[in-house]
Design an enzyme around this catalytic site. Structure first.
Site, PDB file in Angstrom:
ATOM      1  N   SER A  38      14.566   0.730   0.915  1.00  0.00           N
ATOM      2  CA  SER A  38      14.569   2.060   1.516  1.00  0.00           C
ATOM      3  C   SER A  38      14.110   2.101   2.971  1.00  0.00           C
ATOM      4  O   SER A  38      14.371   3.070   3.672  1.00  0.00           O
ATOM      5  CB  SER A  38      13.703   3.022   0.702  1.00  0.00           C
ATOM      6  N   LYS A  82       7.196   5.016   3.557  1.00  0.00           N
ATOM      7  CA  LYS A  82       8.212   5.888   4.170  1.00  0.00           C
ATOM      8  C   LYS A  82       7.749   6.291   5.562  1.00  0.00           C
ATOM      9  O   LYS A  82       6.608   6.075   5.954  1.00  0.00           O
ATOM     10  CB  LYS A  82       8.427   7.167   3.339  1.00  0.00           C
TER      11      LYS A  82
END
Length: 171
Positions: A38, A82
């Protein structure tokens, strides 16, 4: 005999200093690793990162920070890595595959590829942040599970130590 005692005392001092410095370092810094794709192209599966866990406070969160957060994903508590995209009060939008914050296009030189998302809007509630993976088309992030409370941010990624390949070897 006196030299032997002095030598032993010096070794004990070195060991004590080493132990104290190691525990002191680990109090402020944590070693973590990246799972999944990700955050590509910037962080890859198996990368080892150092994270700042003591001096990073909620009011220090900045746009673009790469953070480690605890989130509930599909009923499981997980640690994720993230990038901070929005803070409380911000309106985050995707318009024609482009990301906007408060009506202004976000310059994202770090993303892997243009989003395949078309149009959506989130307003970040008070005390929350909006985080996304750099590999937007292959990331489970706030678009899936909603904004996260600031207190769920555990630390900020300070530095990538080394990349590991998929077999766990440096490379």
């Amino acid at each position: 005999m006196k030299n032997m005692k002095q030598t032993i005392l010096e070794y004990v001092k070195v060991i004590l200093v080493t132990v104290i410095l190691t525990y002191g370092f680990l109090f402020f810094v944590q070693i973590s690793h990246v799972e999944g794709q990700s955050m590509e192209p910037n962080y890859h599966e198996g990368n080892i990162v150092l994270v700042n866990k003591q001096f990073y406070h909620y009011d220090d969160v900045k746009y673009g920070d790469v953070v480690i957060a605890k989130c509930n994903i599909l009923g499981q508590q997980r640690q994720i890595i993230k990038r901070v995209i929005g803070k409380q009060g911000d309106t985050i939008e995707c318009i024609d595959h482009e990301l906007y914050r408060n009506g202004k296009k976000v310059n994202e030189t770090y993303i892997n590829e243009q989003m395949t998302d078309s149009n959506w809007t989130y307003t970040v509630p008070k005390g929350d942040v909006f985080i996304m993976g750099d590999n937007r088309n292959h990331s489970t992030d706030c678009r899936s599970f909603g904004c996260i409370p600031l207190e769920k941010i555990e630390s900020k990624v300070s530095i990538r130590i080394w990349p590991l390949n998929k077999w766990g070897k440096v490379g």
